[in-house]
Design an enzyme around this catalytic site. Structure first.
Site, PDB file in Angstrom:
ATOM      1  N   ASP A  50       0.862  -1.180   0.000  1.00 15.23           N
ATOM      2  CA  ASP A  50       0.000   0.000   0.000  1.00 15.23           C
ATOM      3  C   ASP A  50       0.899   1.230   0.000  1.00 15.23           C
ATOM      4  O   ASP A  50       1.531   1.531   1.014  1.00 15.23           O
ATOM      5  CB  ASP A  50      -0.906   0.011   1.237  1.00 15.23           C
ATOM      6  CG  ASP A  50      -1.985  -1.071   1.187  1.00 15.23           C
ATOM      7  OD1 ASP A  50      -1.743  -2.104   0.535  1.00 15.23           O
ATOM      8  OD2 ASP A  50      -3.048  -0.883   1.795  1.00 15.23           O
ATOM      9  N   LYS A  92      -6.856   3.165  -3.573  1.00 17.52           N
ATOM     10  CA  LYS A  92      -7.318   3.140  -2.180  1.00 17.52           C
ATOM     11  C   LYS A  92      -7.571   4.565  -1.744  1.00 17.52           C
ATOM     12  O   LYS A  92      -6.830   5.475  -2.112  1.00 17.52           O
ATOM     13  CB  LYS A  92      -6.219   2.473  -1.337  1.00 17.52           C
ATOM     14  CG  LYS A  92      -6.443   2.472   0.157  1.00 17.52           C
ATOM     15  CD  LYS A  92      -5.358   1.641   0.861  1.00 17.52           C
ATOM     16  CE  LYS A  92      -5.358   1.846   2.353  1.00 17.52           C
ATOM     17  NZ  LYS A  92      -4.278   1.140   3.046  1.00 17.52           N
ATOM     18  N   LYS A  96     -10.134  -0.057  -2.764  1.00 18.15           N
ATOM     19  CA  LYS A  96     -10.074  -0.276  -1.316  1.00 18.15           C
ATOM     20  C   LYS A  96     -10.406   1.011  -0.577  1.00 18.15           C
ATOM     21  O   LYS A  96      -9.579   1.921  -0.516  1.00 18.15           O
ATOM     22  CB  LYS A  96      -8.678  -0.766  -0.916  1.00 18.15           C
ATOM     23  CG  LYS A  96      -8.494  -0.917   0.596  1.00 18.15           C
ATOM     24  CD  LYS A  96      -7.145  -1.504   0.964  1.00 18.15           C
ATOM     25  CE  LYS A  96      -6.929  -1.499   2.466  1.00 18.15           C
ATOM     26  NZ  LYS A  96      -5.601  -1.964   2.870  1.00 18.15           N
TER      27      LYS A  96
END
Lengths: 287, 337
Positions: free
Chosen positions: B169, B237, B273
């Site tokens: 991430d 995300k 996400k």
């Protein structure tokens, strides 16, 4: 020209707020003769669930307050109640169908109940707790502690107890630091919601007392089976299937206080019923 | 901002396909600034409309299991310890000890230095969520601020991948993005993507965090989503969880719309996400509805959809227990995190 009256909407009291029922339901509150008085919110099991969440969130702060402080706050309820006496007398006499004098006597009795229990806040631990004799150089102390979230059914008979019965059930529960979710008198619920307005303006932290107007028959089974409720006060549950409630309460090891007829008399036992005894050891000084 | 000299960008495959072989910052900026503006009122109304759907009984049970199956169980605290990470892994593997039918979460998400402990604690259960196993996700690139030199960001990434992270991430450089230096953001994503490469030639999945709470406008979120996808993101995300507001339904809807547009354009599926601030099952179900209505139900698998959350799983477990036992459960019946 005559003025149009503005009738009040009686809502629930959850977490210090006055929401409507999430179900959107209401029911008619009438005089014993059947005349319309007001609409009250008809709480659902989801309102009960929300109330338990609010009560759980309030326990830590309320139980953590000093006993002296809790006593002050509860005494303050009595003070503010006294100041709004006329409104309570009016609501009680209309919904219960009693005279102004009888309603006034009930309000006075309710105020006295709050004061009586307020006095116990910093004293019940001395009576219910103990310093135990042990065979060694230790202090051994047993102290009562609040059990957590208590669900309560207030007395349900129509006459003589809508406000007094609520006070006699709620005050002993909260005095030790518990939070309560209470179902007030179903037929005469107005004074309970007005009491909630008193609570909201008298230093009682939001969530310590949650009032769900509506049907005890509908809500009690959900509260009795709720895994996050620690104890059950069935004071006003004599007319519903309270044995089943006891059975489901046993599934999660709840304390259960059986129904009483009429209004529970002020008693120390009602306070200690919702406490747990913690015993601690502490070394004594050898000097 | 004018760009006098065409600045060549790293030749990311997707961007080359869409914008042509001589990829420059100007071409990228023209594309991003040429995107249609977002109708903010319409977007929020659409999201509010989707949030009103009522999901009950068997659909609710399916939704609750899907939330757990697609959850990245996360701990990103300065106070994290190997012990805390191990207990999180235990929870990821067995979310509800009272009910063995509870699915496992998709991944455990930690800081890079905690990856070895997660890998060790997972042991043979480390693997593809589609196979009922649990992946390891690591935040990298100087998470959460992203304020470090590129070398440090790449080293951060490589170390996590080498330690066994399956998913990285990364955060974008919001300062550069907001000041219009799209090329810098783009090149960094491409470089981090390359740092996700393992010795055997496979890549760790790259999730690109836009930190929508700092991007200010929906138009910026849309541009950043396109930028991240063009640079090669496997997932986009919303947030780090360290900035408020974190994930919101309208922002998630907008990003899903970009993913949908990209899918229509190229046939490629990019994951999504939302992370941060999703604590109640009720909210999470609204996200599932939004996914199903925007990109389709086939997105509701761990390879295309994740929740980044720490406390959400507990609330979902309480709801599952309620469905199973018929009475309300309480916090005493789930873990203390």
């Amino acid at each position: 020209m005559s003025r149009l009256a503005v009738p009040k909407t009686y809502k629930l009291y959850i977490g210090g707020n006055f929401p409507r029922s999430e179900s959107g339901r209401t029911y008619e509150v009438t005089t014993p003769a059947g005349d319309f008085v007001a609409n009250a919110a008809l709480a659902s099991r989801k309102d009960a669930r929300d109330a338990v969440v609010a009560a759980r969130a309030a326990v830590k702060g309320w139980a953590g307050a000093t006993a002296y402080n809790r006593g002050q706050v509860i005494y303050r309820i009595a003070e503010v109640l006294e100041g709004r006496r006329a409104q309570f007398v009016d609501e009680i006499s209309r919904t219960e169908g009693v005279t102004q004098a009888a309603a006034g006597a009930q309000v006075d009795a309710a105020i006295d109940v709050w004061v009586w229990y307020a006095g116990w806040a910093d004293k019940y631990a001395q009576v219910a707790g103990n310093g135990n004799p042990v065979a060694g150089p230790y202090f051994n102390l047993s102290v009562p502690e609040p059990t957590g979230v208590v669900a309560a059914i207030a007395p349900q008979q129509r006459v003589g107890m809508s406000l007094l019965g609520l006070a006699a059930v709620v005050a002993p529960i909260i005095v030790s630091g518990n939070a309560v979710v209470v179902v007030p008198n179903q037929q005469a619920p107005l004074s309970a919601i007005t009491l909630a307005e008193v609570l909201a303006t008298s230093d009682v932290p939001g969530g310590v007392i949650n009032v769900l107007t509506g049907s005890p028959v509908e809500m009690a089974p959900w509260l009795a089976a709720h895994a996050d409720v620690n104890a059950l006060d069935l004071a006003g549950a004599a007319d519903i299937e309270w044995v089943d409630l006891q059975l489901s309460a046993a599934e999660t090891l709840k304390r259960v206080l059986a129904p009483v007829s009429g209004v529970p008399a002020p008693a120390l036992e009602r306070i200690t019923a919702f406490t747990e005894t913690k015993t601690v050891w502490h070394t004594k000084s050898m000097l | 901002m004018t760009i006098d000299h065409p600045v060549a960008l790293a030749p990311a495959e997707r961007a080359v396909r869409l914008l042509g072989g001589d990829l420059t910052e100007k071409a990228l900026a023209l594309h991003l600034d040429g995107l249609a503006g977002v109708d903010a009122v319409g977007l929020e109304q659409r999201a509010a409309g989707l949030a009103t759907r009522s999901i009950k009984t068997s659909s609710k049970a399916w939704a609750l299991d899907t939330i757990i199956r697609t959850c990245d169980l996360t701990t990103l605290e300065g106070a994290d310890t190997p012990g805390k990470v191990r207990s999180l892994v235990a929870k990821a593997v067995t979310p509800d000890a009272t009910d063995p039918t509870t699915p496992r979460v998709a991944a455990v998400c930690v800081y890079g230095d905690m990856v070895p402990y997660v890998v060790e604690a997972l042991g043979s259960l480390h693997g593809d969520p589609d196979a009922g196993l649990v992946s390891v996700a690591a935040v990298a690139t100087a998470f959460p601020s992203g304020r470090a030199s590129l070398d440090i960001k790449l080293a951060d990434t490589r170390e996590a991948v080498a330690a066994g992270a399956d998913e990285i991430d990364m955060v974008i450089d919001r300062g550069a993005f907001l000041s219009g230096r799209y090329g810098l953001v783009f090149d960094q994503i491409v470089a981090v993507k390359e740092a996700c490469r393992r010795p055997d030639g496979t890549y760790a999945h790259l999730k690109v965090i836009l930190e929508t709470g700092e991007l200010v406008t929906y138009d910026n979120v849309k541009r950043a989503s396109w930028l991240a996808i063009l640079a090669g993101a496997d997932f986009i995300k919303t947030s780090t969880g360290k900035v408020s507001p974190a994930a919101t339904l309208p922002v998630t809807l907008l990003m899903l719309e970009v993913i949908r547009d990209w899918h229509r354009l190229t046939g490629e599926k990019v994951g999504m996400k939302p992370a941060g601030g999703i604590r109640a099952s009720k909210d999470a179900v609204r996200y599932l509805v939004t996914v199903a209505e925007t990109v389709g139900e086939e997105w509701l698998t761990p390879h295309l959809w994740r929740f980044g959350a720490s406390s959400l799983v507990n609330d979902v477990l309480l709801q599952r227990q309620k469905l199973r036992t018929g009475h309300y459960s309480g916090p005493d019946y789930v873990t203390v995190d």
